[in-house]
Design a protein around this motif. Structure first.
Motif, mmCIF file in Angstrom:
data_model
loop_
_atom_site.group_PDB
_atom_site.id
_atom_site.type_symbol
_atom_site.label_atom_id
_atom_site.label_comp_id
_atom_site.label_asym_id
_atom_site.label_seq_id
_atom_site.Cartn_x
_atom_site.Cartn_y
_atom_site.Cartn_z
ATOM 1 N N ILE A 1 1.787 -16.302 35.355
ATOM 2 C CA ILE A 1 2.767 -15.605 36.197
ATOM 3 C C ILE A 1 4.144 -16.257 36.067
ATOM 4 O O ILE A 1 5.174 -15.567 36.044
ATOM 5 C CB ILE A 1 2.303 -15.607 37.668
ATOM 6 C CG1 ILE A 1 0.976 -14.823 37.802
ATOM 7 C CG2 ILE A 1 3.359 -14.992 38.576
ATOM 8 C CD1 ILE A 1 0.380 -14.873 39.176
ATOM 9 N N ASN A 2 4.161 -17.586 35.931
ATOM 10 C CA ASN A 2 5.425 -18.314 35.825
ATOM 11 C C ASN A 2 6.192 -17.947 34.562
ATOM 12 O O ASN A 2 7.426 -17.991 34.532
ATOM 13 C CB ASN A 2 5.153 -19.824 35.843
ATOM 14 C CG ASN A 2 6.422 -20.635 35.937
ATOM 15 O OD1 ASN A 2 7.255 -20.411 36.810
ATOM 16 N ND2 ASN A 2 6.589 -21.591 35.035
ATOM 17 N N ALA A 3 5.467 -17.566 33.504
ATOM 18 C CA ALA A 3 6.134 -17.149 32.273
ATOM 19 C C ALA A 3 6.855 -15.815 32.454
ATOM 20 O O ALA A 3 7.802 -15.505 31.722
ATOM 21 C CB ALA A 3 5.114 -17.037 31.133
ATOM 22 N N VAL A 4 6.414 -15.045 33.439
ATOM 23 C CA VAL A 4 7.017 -13.737 33.703
ATOM 24 C C VAL A 4 7.972 -13.809 34.885
ATOM 25 O O VAL A 4 9.093 -13.306 34.841
ATOM 26 C CB VAL A 4 5.911 -12.686 33.966
ATOM 27 C CG1 VAL A 4 6.535 -11.314 34.196
ATOM 28 C CG2 VAL A 4 4.944 -12.632 32.783
ATOM 29 N N TYR A 5 7.511 -14.446 35.962
ATOM 30 C CA TYR A 5 8.328 -14.594 37.176
ATOM 31 C C TYR A 5 8.381 -16.080 37.539
ATOM 32 O O TYR A 5 7.354 -16.667 37.884
ATOM 33 C CB TYR A 5 7.718 -13.807 38.339
ATOM 34 C CG TYR A 5 7.507 -12.349 38.046
ATOM 35 C CD1 TYR A 5 8.589 -11.464 38.004
ATOM 36 C CD2 TYR A 5 6.234 -11.852 37.794
ATOM 37 C CE1 TYR A 5 8.394 -10.122 37.732
ATOM 38 C CE2 TYR A 5 6.027 -10.507 37.518
ATOM 39 C CZ TYR A 5 7.115 -9.646 37.489
ATOM 40 O OH TYR A 5 6.909 -8.325 37.209
ATOM 41 N N ARG A 6 9.560 -16.670 37.500
ATOM 42 C CA ARG A 6 9.698 -18.107 37.730
ATOM 43 C C ARG A 6 9.397 -18.500 39.184
ATOM 44 O O ARG A 6 9.303 -19.687 39.503
ATOM 45 C CB ARG A 6 11.110 -18.574 37.358
ATOM 46 C CG ARG A 6 11.488 -18.344 35.913
ATOM 47 C CD ARG A 6 10.595 -19.117 34.937
ATOM 48 N NE ARG A 6 11.105 -19.062 33.587
ATOM 49 C CZ ARG A 6 10.801 -18.128 32.701
ATOM 50 N NH1 ARG A 6 9.970 -17.154 33.044
ATOM 51 N NH2 ARG A 6 11.315 -18.147 31.485
ATOM 52 N N ASP A 7 9.230 -17.530 40.071
ATOM 53 C CA ASP A 7 8.904 -17.836 41.460
ATOM 54 C C ASP A 7 7.570 -18.560 41.590
ATOM 55 O O ASP A 7 7.337 -19.274 42.571
ATOM 56 C CB ASP A 7 8.837 -16.549 42.294
ATOM 57 C CG ASP A 7 10.186 -15.845 42.373
ATOM 58 O OD1 ASP A 7 11.199 -16.514 42.110
ATOM 59 O OD2 ASP A 7 10.224 -14.653 42.695
ATOM 60 N N ALA A 8 6.688 -18.367 40.600
ATOM 61 C CA ALA A 8 5.352 -18.961 40.680
ATOM 62 C C ALA A 8 5.425 -20.479 40.783
ATOM 63 O O ALA A 8 4.638 -21.105 41.496
ATOM 64 C CB ALA A 8 4.520 -18.550 39.470
ATOM 65 N N LYS A 9 6.360 -21.085 40.079
ATOM 66 C CA LYS A 9 6.487 -22.547 40.110
ATOM 67 C C LYS A 9 6.845 -23.037 41.518
ATOM 68 O O LYS A 9 6.351 -24.072 41.959
ATOM 69 C CB LYS A 9 7.543 -23.003 39.110
ATOM 70 C CG LYS A 9 7.585 -24.508 38.911
ATOM 71 C CD LYS A 9 8.554 -24.863 37.789
ATOM 72 C CE LYS A 9 8.504 -26.381 37.537
ATOM 73 N NZ LYS A 9 8.858 -27.160 38.706
ATOM 74 N N ASN A 10 7.692 -22.286 42.211
ATOM 75 C CA ASN A 10 8.042 -22.663 43.576
ATOM 76 C C ASN A 10 6.835 -22.565 44.509
ATOM 77 O O ASN A 10 6.673 -23.380 45.427
ATOM 78 C CB ASN A 10 9.174 -21.775 44.101
ATOM 79 C CG ASN A 10 10.462 -21.976 43.330
ATOM 80 O OD1 ASN A 10 10.789 -23.091 42.959
ATOM 81 N ND2 ASN A 10 11.191 -20.900 43.076
ATOM 82 N N PHE A 11 5.996 -21.563 44.270
ATOM 83 C CA PHE A 11 4.788 -21.417 45.072
ATOM 84 C C PHE A 11 3.839 -22.589 44.829
ATOM 85 O O PHE A 11 3.231 -23.116 45.768
ATOM 86 C CB PHE A 11 4.090 -20.094 44.746
ATOM 87 C CG PHE A 11 3.028 -19.709 45.723
ATOM 88 C CD1 PHE A 11 3.343 -19.146 46.945
ATOM 89 C CD2 PHE A 11 1.692 -19.921 45.425
ATOM 90 C CE1 PHE A 11 2.357 -18.801 47.858
ATOM 91 C CE2 PHE A 11 0.697 -19.581 46.328
ATOM 92 C CZ PHE A 11 1.037 -19.011 47.546
#
Length: 291
Positions: A185-195
């Protein structure tokens, strides 16, 4: 090349569709590449650092000192748990291993974007190698814990070895499963790393690192306690306690049915690994375009 010739090649048992990946099983066929990526990760971990590998000891040491003073001395937990320094450091080592593994696997695809864009190789190589790098940096901390435990009177048994191996297996499976899921998911939406950063922020507090499991058992509703105990990180930390701390405090209270909790936690970790692989497989075709 005509259609008949193409069909002939497809029926060849040695034929493989270019660019086709078989998931984590494909990683086993690329062990040489896996070793190369791991060596790169280990070599660049502290590149340009004056202390280098010493940070593998300094960071957990500073973390231990902070928690021991605040939780152990000021809040008085040190008086309630025998050999509290060993108890505390056992949990810190387990949680640090989980934290580094999940953090590294989540960012593995983005960190290796140049390779992902230019050549095909099983994308799972990157998160799996990140797990390997985390394991390499976990071993010095575990060795330091072992040395301190031995000087405190620790003795080894087969049960302790099994508990340690199962604890490491639980952390690797659970962290890799979550890392595959959030990494894709992080490769598509960087928000995943914050989660993931939020998950890691709570990791130390939702497992019995700074306190005893009995404090949760005595204060939480029964259903919440059961959920707490089947959490893979809770089971892993308690297995580490059984390995390093329990031989020093053999009469200490332990969770009833820890084996059952560990088996359920293992099933949850394996389910997380399966779901993570499925999501990773679903999204990996878009990595090169998204990065």
């Amino acid at each position: 090349m005509n259609t008949r010739t193409i069909e002939k090649y497809r029926k060849d048992p040695d034929y493989a569709t270019p660019g086709k990946s078989y998931g984590l099983l494909h990683v086993l066929q690329h062990r040489y590449l896996l070793r190369l990526i791991m060596k790169k990760g280990v070599a660049t971990r502290y590149y340009g650092s004056a202390l280098g590998w010493a940070w593998s000891y300094v960071k957990p040491g500073a973390q231990f000192l902070m928690y021991y003073i605040v939780i152990g001395v000021i809040m008085g937990i040190n008086r309630d748990i025998d050999f509290f320094p060993i108890y505390l450091f056992s949990g810190i080592v387990a949680v640090n291993f989980f934290t580094e593994t999940l953090h590294n696997t989540t960012s593995a695809i983005v960190d290796n974007r140049e390779l992902v864009r230019k050549i095909f190789l099983p994308r799972e190589l990157f998160p799996v190698s990140a797990c390997g790098v985390a394991l390499v940096h976990f071993l010095p901390q575990a060795l330091l814990l072992l040395i301190v435990a031995i000087f405190s009177g620790w003795t080894v048994s087969w049960l302790q070895i099994i508990c340690f191996i199962v604890g490491v297996f639980l952390i690797l499976c659970f962290a890799l499963g979550l890392g595959l899921f959030f990494g894709a998911i992080n490769a598509v939406y960087r928000d995943a790393k914050n989660f993931v950063d939020m998950i890691l922020m709570f990791a130390t507090w939702i497992s019995p690192v700074l306190y005893s499991f009995a404090m949760v058992r005595d204060r939480a509703p029964e259903w919440l306690y059961q959920i707490y105990m089947v959490n893979p990180m809770t089971a892993s930390v308690e297995l580490f306690h059984n390995t390093f701390w329990l031989p020093l405090a053999p009469h200490s209270e332990r969770p009833t049915g820890l084996l059952t909790y560990a088996l359920i936690a293992s099933a949850i970790a394996l389910c997380a690994l399966l779901i993570g692989q499925l999501v990773f497989k679903k999204l990996e075709g878009t990595f090169a375009q998204r990065l």
